[in-house]
Design a protein around this motif. Sequence first.
Motif, short mmCIF file in Angstrom:
data_model
loop_
_atom_site.label_atom_id
_atom_site.label_comp_id
_atom_site.label_asym_id
_atom_site.label_seq_id
_atom_site.Cartn_x
_atom_site.Cartn_y
_atom_site.Cartn_z
N ALA A 137 0.83 -1.19 0.00
CA ALA A 137 0.00 0.00 0.00
C ALA A 137 0.87 1.25 0.00
O ALA A 137 0.57 2.25 -0.67
N PHE A 138 1.99 1.21 0.71
CA PHE A 138 2.90 2.35 0.74
C PHE A 138 4.02 2.20 -0.29
O PHE A 138 4.42 3.20 -0.91
N ARG A 139 4.53 1.00 -0.49
CA ARG A 139 5.65 0.81 -1.42
C ARG A 139 5.25 1.23 -2.83
O ARG A 139 6.06 1.81 -3.56
N SER A 140 4.03 0.93 -3.24
CA SER A 140 3.59 1.26 -4.60
C SER A 140 3.08 2.69 -4.71
O SER A 140 2.67 3.11 -5.79
N ASN A 141 3.12 3.41 -3.61
CA ASN A 141 2.73 4.82 -3.63
C ASN A 141 3.91 5.74 -3.36
O ASN A 141 3.75 6.84 -2.83
N VAL A 190 9.66 -7.99 -8.24
CA VAL A 190 9.35 -8.84 -9.39
C VAL A 190 8.38 -8.13 -10.33
O VAL A 190 8.54 -8.16 -11.56
N SER A 191 7.35 -7.49 -9.79
CA SER A 191 6.40 -6.78 -10.65
C SER A 191 7.08 -5.62 -11.38
O SER A 191 6.77 -5.34 -12.54
N ASN A 218 0.04 -2.67 -6.59
CA ASN A 218 0.75 -1.79 -7.52
C ASN A 218 -0.05 -1.57 -8.79
O ASN A 218 -0.11 -0.46 -9.33
N SER A 219 -0.70 -2.63 -9.29
CA SER A 219 -1.51 -2.50 -10.49
C SER A 219 -2.72 -1.60 -10.25
O SER A 219 -3.12 -0.84 -11.13
N TRP A 228 -2.05 2.28 -16.41
CA TRP A 228 -2.17 0.85 -16.68
C TRP A 228 -2.32 0.61 -18.18
O TRP A 228 -3.15 1.24 -18.84
N GLY A 229 -1.51 -0.29 -18.73
CA GLY A 229 -1.57 -0.61 -20.15
C GLY A 229 -0.83 0.38 -21.04
O GLY A 229 -0.93 0.28 -22.27
N LYS A 230 -0.09 1.30 -20.43
CA LYS A 230 0.66 2.29 -21.20
C LYS A 230 2.16 2.07 -21.00
O LYS A 230 2.58 1.36 -20.09
N ARG A 231 2.91 2.69 -21.86
CA ARG A 231 4.36 2.55 -21.77
C ARG A 231 4.86 3.06 -20.43
O ARG A 231 4.40 4.09 -19.92
#
Length: 491
Positions: A137-141, A190-191, A218-219, A228-231
């Motif tokens: 929750a924090f790592r991906s923000n 990994v993601s 993260n997604s 999402w779905g973009k370069r």
Amino acid sequence: MLIKTNVLSVLLILLYVSFTQLAMGQSATDSLVQQPADSVLFSRPMWKPIRLDKSDSEQQVLNPQRPKHFWRAGTEWFLAQAFPATFNRFITKDPYSYITFKNFINHQRLSAWDWDDNQFTTNQIDHPYHGQIYFNAFRSNGYNFYQSSLATFVGSYIWETAGETQHPAINDLVNTTFGGIILGEMTHRVSRNILARSRNGHNVVGNEIVALIVNPVNSLNRLLDGKWGKRVDNYYLADSSVISAEIDAGFRRFDAKEGDFLSKGKDSFYTRLRFKYSNGDHNYKRPFDQFSVNLEAGSGDSTFINAVNVHALLYGARFFKSQKGEHYGTLNAHYDFYNNDAFFYGAQSLNYNWLSEFSYKKENKLNLSLGVGAVLLAAVPDPYLLYGASRNYNYGSGASYRFKGDLSLLNRLLFTADYNGGVFYTISGTPSYYILHAATVEGSLRVFKRWSINLRSGYFALQGEFRDEKYPDFYREFPFGSVSIGYNIQF
């Protein structure tokens, strides 16, 4: 409910202030700093050394800054608490879910903490997975490893003291925090590696789907950001990590009763997945720049998932370089889970390792690792215990010691010896102490490109010594041998 919400709001604000303070000191630590290559800390894939494409090895600005979204991170962190609490309260109507503010206050006392009676897999697998949601929750923000680790601890503490009416559990706090940090940073790395493959605009949606499976949080944030779905952006473009993996499948013969698997053993199907993550030979000062995972499964009388082993670098330094080799010291975090027909075992430990790597004409390599440290918390079976409704195992802490050696010849033949041992004394359960031995030897021959034949033999043993004479000591062993076909993947 309103009072509890206010309490959580205050905690979130305090968490925000602490993160703001911590970010000033850790932003440099979390950024990638490229240095001259030294050597890998885990053994290299032996039959085909990893080679990065030229585009991957170009000099780049490797310290991209991502904006920090505290309130979004806090909301996701809070929802990780609210969803299971709501489900337990209104769907399953669990009697432990009728929490009050008085319960929360009472749980702040040190004497309120106890050990719970949940099943082995609940404590050793479910709680680490819940912890990784707090972490990501924090790592991906936009927050770094240390700040996200703090969020994992706070999330676990809040759940233990405000999520249920029963006493907060010491083992849950350890399993959720320690396991959540390990699983959380692994899935984050990994993601990120998966999404970095979209740097050239190829297979963008496919990579997003795989990254979603690995790290849903993260997604979700990429979707909220409209990415999402973009370069991918600079944060993913700067990723230079590589992953090597091997998938094995074959047959195994084992014996959980007589200790003689050759003449009295049983035959079963066997499969294994191993992968190693490396963020470059030189990166050994940042947590999780190197880690490896071993996952084993096979048919048996009572189990399917037989082993999960995670070894992650926390910090390391090269001591010196000799004429034929290089020598390192590293601090590593370990998560071990064994579950076979003879016994089960789950533990988190910290070890300091001495690593030596030798090479001869680039095609012949010898890597040796020796480590000692502490078992923070281990769960082991107790045939005389029924603690609460479903707990039949003891909790204990003690010492851990490990050895691993890899010998690669001509990039075609690989010999491996691995040993994991420990001694630990019961803290919660029947007064006792345990000794673990988990040893394997393996030979692998690359026969065609990425294909190999693997022969492996192992011996797992757990000895329990009980203080009270009315409880007989026990000794359980699980010897086995296996033959498998392996396929090596590098990406």
